[in-house]
Scaffold this motif. Sequence first.
Motif, PDB file in Angstrom:
ATOM      1  N   UNK A  49     -11.086   2.216  21.634  1.00  0.00           N
ATOM      2  CA  UNK A  49     -10.437   0.925  21.835  1.00  0.00           C
ATOM      3  C   UNK A  49     -11.511  -0.121  22.098  1.00  0.00           C
ATOM      4  N   UNK A  50     -11.270  -1.364  21.674  1.00  0.00           N
ATOM      5  CA  UNK A  50     -12.306  -2.377  21.877  1.00  0.00           C
ATOM      6  C   UNK A  50     -12.445  -2.818  23.328  1.00  0.00           C
ATOM      7  N   UNK A  51     -11.389  -2.671  24.132  1.00  0.00           N
ATOM      8  CA  UNK A  51     -11.475  -3.137  25.516  1.00  0.00           C
ATOM      9  C   UNK A  51     -12.145  -2.089  26.383  1.00  0.00           C
ATOM     10  N   UNK A  52     -13.177  -2.500  27.084  1.00  0.00           N
ATOM     11  CA  UNK A  52     -13.866  -1.627  28.021  1.00  0.00           C
ATOM     12  C   UNK A  52     -13.504  -2.065  29.435  1.00  0.00           C
ATOM     13  N   UNK A  53     -12.704  -1.264  30.116  1.00  0.00           N
ATOM     14  CA  UNK A  53     -12.265  -1.590  31.458  1.00  0.00           C
ATOM     15  C   UNK A  53     -12.891  -0.681  32.494  1.00  0.00           C
ATOM     16  N   UNK A  54     -12.128  -0.363  33.510  1.00  0.00           N
ATOM     17  CA  UNK A  54     -12.648   0.407  34.640  1.00  0.00           C
ATOM     18  C   UNK A  54     -13.041   1.831  34.263  1.00  0.00           C
ATOM     19  N   UNK A  55     -12.465   2.336  33.159  1.00  0.00           N
ATOM     20  CA  UNK A  55     -12.777   3.699  32.732  1.00  0.00           C
ATOM     21  C   UNK A  55     -13.776   3.737  31.576  1.00  0.00           C
ATOM     22  N   UNK A  56     -14.397   2.594  31.279  1.00  0.00           N
ATOM     23  CA  UNK A  56     -15.360   2.541  30.187  1.00  0.00           C
ATOM     24  C   UNK A  56     -14.667   2.580  28.844  1.00  0.00           C
ATOM     25  N   UNK A  57     -15.347   3.142  27.847  1.00  0.00           N
ATOM     26  CA  UNK A  57     -14.756   3.284  26.522  1.00  0.00           C
ATOM     27  C   UNK A  57     -13.611   4.288  26.578  1.00  0.00           C
ATOM     28  N   UNK A  58     -12.464   3.933  26.010  1.00  0.00           N
ATOM     29  CA  UNK A  58     -11.306   4.829  25.989  1.00  0.00           C
ATOM     30  C   UNK A  58     -10.750   4.911  24.568  1.00  0.00           C
ATOM     31  N   UNK A  59      -9.944   5.930  24.326  1.00  0.00           N
ATOM     32  CA  UNK A  59      -9.282   6.108  23.044  1.00  0.00           C
ATOM     33  C   UNK A  59      -7.846   5.623  23.150  1.00  0.00           C
TER      34      UNK A  59
END
Length: 328
Positions: A88-98
């Motif tokens: 996913x393009x959004x990198x949040x609190x969990x870093x790169x996610x699927x």
Amino acid sequence: MGLLVDGKWQDKWYDTASTGGKFKRSTTTFRDWITADGAPGPDGRKAYPAEAGRYHLYVSLACPWAHRTLITRKLKRLEDAISLSIVDYHMGEEGWVFSERPGAIPDSVLGKKRLYEVYLEADPHYTGRVTVPVLWDKETGTIVNNESAEIIRILNTGFNAFGDASVDVTPEALLPKIDAINVRIYDTVNNGVYKAGFATTQRAYEAAFHPLFETLDDLEERLSAQRYLVPSSAPTEADWRLFTTLIRFDAVYHGHFKCNLRQIADYPNLFGYMLELYQWPGVAETVNFEHIKGHYYSSHKTINPTGIVPLGPDQDLTRPHNRDRLKA
């Protein structure tokens, strides 16, 4: 952008307080190789044998470092030999996610929801940043390599039996020139935009800003007389490494990273050169501005706390590039 410390995830931004406001990129950890027959790689490094269907590439469409490996996979026609996951393009609190976001491809190998879980499969006690790209070996269940510059060369040389062997982005005769220009472009352009954008002091920002535009000015001059960065009949690795920064420059780095002395569109030769590379067969398919702009503007809350994604710039990347007037 978080990291793992002895296998434990921590949502921590880069520590610029200890570097005088300067952004310093961490070194990659997994540095094994893949060769056609499993013979040792550069400097005698451990190597795995190239096999169709054995390896998996994890990338982000937003990340310029991952993008260069995706382009190489496309140019070498390795789509059927090396499978792919896109975060996913959004990198949040969990870093790169699927996720199931358009353009993303879930983890079909391990079924993970977070990229850091892929790293932990390779090393349960891993310490370091969790970055893309990642080249994974399905057979041994580990990360072969997570250094984009090396993955490019692995894909270019190791898998000729499974792709287009006629494409060679690192011709041996040109390697000294390719390596030489890569060094400057990496430091002042590829990483230079990050050093400017992630700087937290005026001095650190200006120390990156000026060399960035000095290099772009020099490249504009170079490309006024020759079609590609090194004299060759087709783009080389050096061109594709520069391209992934150029294609993001006006949309992201110019505003978001405060690299606003000039746009690439203000450089006639650089802009035409970028257009030619964008229009190279298959390459436009690897460029996704929704992911590119969505990532930078929504993920970097310290730079853009509102998360608003700008709608521009409005550029026609399909217009004639006129680079064929120069001898390749």
